[in-house]
Enzyme design. Structure first.
Site, mmCIF file in Angstrom:
data_model
loop_
_atom_site.group_PDB
_atom_site.id
_atom_site.type_symbol
_atom_site.label_atom_id
_atom_site.label_comp_id
_atom_site.label_asym_id
_atom_site.label_seq_id
_atom_site.Cartn_x
_atom_site.Cartn_y
_atom_site.Cartn_z
ATOM 1 N N CYS A 120 4.516 32.008 -20.912
ATOM 2 C CA CYS A 120 3.058 32.131 -20.905
ATOM 3 C C CYS A 120 2.595 32.156 -19.457
ATOM 4 C CB CYS A 120 2.408 30.975 -21.651
ATOM 5 S SG CYS A 120 0.705 31.360 -22.149
ATOM 6 N N CYS A 122 -0.562 30.666 -18.430
ATOM 7 C CA CYS A 122 -1.618 29.689 -18.117
ATOM 8 C C CYS A 122 -1.206 28.620 -17.115
ATOM 9 C CB CYS A 122 -2.152 29.049 -19.392
ATOM 10 S SG CYS A 122 -0.906 28.279 -20.421
ATOM 11 N N CYS A 130 -4.184 32.361 -20.441
ATOM 12 C CA CYS A 130 -2.819 32.763 -20.774
ATOM 13 C C CYS A 130 -2.526 34.228 -20.469
ATOM 14 C CB CYS A 130 -2.544 32.461 -22.246
ATOM 15 S SG CYS A 130 -2.770 30.715 -22.653
ATOM 16 N N LYS A 195 -0.510 29.801 -33.818
ATOM 17 C CA LYS A 195 -0.968 28.819 -32.839
ATOM 18 C C LYS A 195 -2.484 28.743 -32.869
ATOM 19 C CE LYS A 195 -0.728 27.686 -27.945
ATOM 20 N NZ LYS A 195 -0.225 28.081 -26.630
ATOM 21 N N ARG A 205 -2.594 19.767 -21.181
ATOM 22 C CA ARG A 205 -3.222 20.477 -20.067
ATOM 23 C C ARG A 205 -3.285 19.609 -18.816
ATOM 24 N NH1 ARG A 205 -7.531 23.921 -23.769
ATOM 25 N NH2 ARG A 205 -5.880 24.958 -24.962
ATOM 26 N N ARG A 217 -9.919 29.155 -25.266
ATOM 27 C CA ARG A 217 -8.879 30.096 -25.684
ATOM 28 C C ARG A 217 -9.157 30.724 -27.064
ATOM 29 N NH1 ARG A 217 -5.795 28.728 -21.481
ATOM 30 N NH2 ARG A 217 -4.572 26.796 -21.347
ATOM 31 N N GLU A 233 -0.189 36.488 -39.032
ATOM 32 C CA GLU A 233 0.409 36.303 -37.701
ATOM 33 C C GLU A 233 1.931 36.146 -37.804
ATOM 34 O OE1 GLU A 233 -0.313 36.404 -34.644
ATOM 35 O OE2 GLU A 233 -2.472 36.269 -34.424
ATOM 36 N N LYS A 248 1.798 25.543 -34.878
ATOM 37 C CA LYS A 248 1.353 24.593 -33.852
ATOM 38 C C LYS A 248 -0.160 24.450 -33.899
ATOM 39 C CE LYS A 248 1.188 24.306 -28.894
ATOM 40 N NZ LYS A 248 1.088 25.052 -27.715
ATOM 41 N N SER A 274 0.931 17.454 -27.841
ATOM 42 C CA SER A 274 0.613 16.348 -26.943
ATOM 43 C C SER A 274 -0.420 15.374 -27.503
ATOM 44 C CB SER A 274 0.140 16.905 -25.599
ATOM 45 O OG SER A 274 -0.969 17.761 -25.781
ATOM 46 N N TYR A 313 7.602 15.252 -28.246
ATOM 47 C CA TYR A 313 7.757 14.377 -27.088
ATOM 48 C C TYR A 313 8.441 13.069 -27.484
ATOM 49 C CZ TYR A 313 4.550 17.830 -25.317
ATOM 50 O OH TYR A 313 3.994 19.033 -24.973
HETATM 51 C C1 PBG Z 1 0.712 27.234 -23.179
HETATM 52 C C2 PBG Z 1 1.038 26.119 -24.093
HETATM 53 C C3 PBG Z 1 0.204 25.086 -24.543
HETATM 54 C C4 PBG Z 1 0.998 24.225 -25.293
HETATM 55 C C5 PBG Z 1 2.281 24.781 -25.326
HETATM 56 N N1 PBG Z 1 2.279 25.947 -24.592
HETATM 57 C C6 PBG Z 1 -1.226 24.778 -24.239
HETATM 58 C C7 PBG Z 1 -2.302 25.686 -24.600
HETATM 59 O O1 PBG Z 1 -2.131 26.681 -25.281
HETATM 60 O O2 PBG Z 1 -3.399 25.376 -24.118
HETATM 61 C C8 PBG Z 1 0.526 22.945 -25.936
HETATM 62 C C9 PBG Z 1 1.556 21.902 -26.132
HETATM 63 C C10 PBG Z 1 1.044 20.524 -26.369
HETATM 64 O O3 PBG Z 1 -0.167 20.257 -26.496
HETATM 65 O O4 PBG Z 1 1.893 19.644 -26.451
HETATM 66 N N2 PBG Z 1 0.140 28.335 -23.769
HETATM 67 ZN ZN ZN Z 2 -0.756 29.715 -22.171
#
Ligand code: PBG
Ligand code: ZN
Length: 325
Positions: A120, A122, A130, A195, A205, A217, A233, A248, A274, A313
């Site tokens: 990605c 970002c 992204c 996602k 983030r 986003r 998707e 996700k 996270s 995690y």
């Molecule tokens: C990047 C990405 C993100 C996560 C994984 N890859 C963040 C987002 O899309 O803002 C999130 C993972 C997490 O929250 O643990 N595109």
């Molecule tokens: Zn990203």
């Protein structure tokens, strides 16, 4: 099933019976551990919203990856915190970018561990989106070119699997074609197929220093209210050549995990993101929940919903709990 002929409690009466009739199982082989690689040396900085998770420079990251490997965890997924960010995320596809260097070092020092990279932009763009910005929004097709360069640079560095998380249309096909054209037809793609635009990414983030500097986003990630769109998707990415599809976040979308599992026969991953991790940690620190118990229960919820793989995690903690039995 009528009482008293049937007594549901009979088979729950002994631990050995409970073990015998348990419907799902959890294995260390199901786990993927996310890690944050920071430019520099001697860095090991805990993410304040994610106790136990660190931004760390390569030598520390390798040491922790070795520990995960010794616990039996089969794979890690890497996120990069580059030295410099710019409008087009140059470090993401630089030959000596943060991720490329981390992959080389990991494959050299812990060869048995599968290394997956998040693909990605970002984490590498100064605006935190992204992809490439055009007229105030992320431009799909010019972003695809950069994602292909990024995936190829990871492959050249020796990555085992790539995981595009950007949510641009057509990226699985574009990356597949690029990898194939360069002799990397054996590298699998784990697609962040489903996602959602989620508030649960907040702590990530901070960890990846990738918050968007304007807007959000929602023009590329999915609306949390949608269910049928998840099937579209996943179908799209599958047809484009994804080897593993991901849903996700995890806990708030278990219904989607189950639907995707019922609809498709590909390996299915779920990302226990996270914010889900931080909430458990925060409640446990306050003594409000029993952390070990809640973590295992959460892992079982993913397996019950039909996931094969869990990005979490908690991976090292779960591996230790499974070892202890
Ligand atoms: C990047 C990405 C993100 C996560 C994984 N890859 C963040 C987002 O899309 O803002 C999130 C993972 C997490 O929250 O643990 N595109
Ligand atoms: Zn990203």
């Amino acid at each position: 099933m009528f009482f008293p002929q049937y007594r549901a409690r009979r088979i729950r009466g002994k631990e050995v019976f409970r073990r015998m009739v348990r419907e799902t199982s959890l294995s260390v082989n199901d786990l993927i551990y996310p890690m944050f690689s920071a430019f520099g040396s001697g860095i090991r900085k805990e993410v304040s919203s994610m106790p136990g998770i660190y931004q760390q420079s390569i030598e520390h990251l390798v040491a922790e990856a070795q520990e995960a490997f010794e616990l039996g965890i089969p794979a890690v997924i890497l996120f990069g915190i580059p030295e410099m960010k710019d409008a087009v995320g140059s470090d993401a596809y630089a030959e000596h970018g943060i991720i490329q260097e981390t992959v080389r070092e990991l494959k050299k020092q812990v060869p048995g561990l599968a290394v997956i990279t998040d693909v990605c932009l970002c984490e590498y763009t100064d605006h935190g989106h992204c992809g490439v910005i055009k007229d105030g929004d992320v431009d799909n097709d010019s972003t695809l070119e950069l994602l292909c360069r990024e995936a190829l640079s990871h492959a050249l560095a020796g990555v085992d699997m790539v995981a595009p998380s950007d949510m641009m249309d057509g990226r699985i096909q574009a990356i597949r074609m690029t990898l194939d054209a360069n002799g990397f037809d054996n590298i699998p793609i784990m697609s962040y197929a489903v996602k959602y635009a989620s508030g649960y990414y907040g702590p990530f983030r901070e960890a990846a220093e990738s918050a968007p500097q304007f807007g959000d986003r929602r023009s590329y990630q999915m609306d949390p209210a949608n269910r049928l769109e998840a099937i579209r998707e996943a179908a799209m990415d599958l047809e484009e050549g994804a080897d593993i599809i991901m849903v996700k976040p995890g806990l708030p979308y278990l219904d989607i995990v189950r639907e995707v599992r019922n609809e498709f026969n590909l390996p299915l991953a779920v990302y226990n993101v996270s914010g889900e991790y931080s909430m458990v940690k925060a409640a446990a620190r306050n003594g409000w929940i029993d952390e070990e118990r809640v973590v295992l229960e959460t892992m079982f919820s993913f397996k019950r919903a039909g996931a094969d793989l869990i990005l979490t995690y908690h991976a090292k903690d779960v591996a230790k709990l499974l070892k202890r039995g």
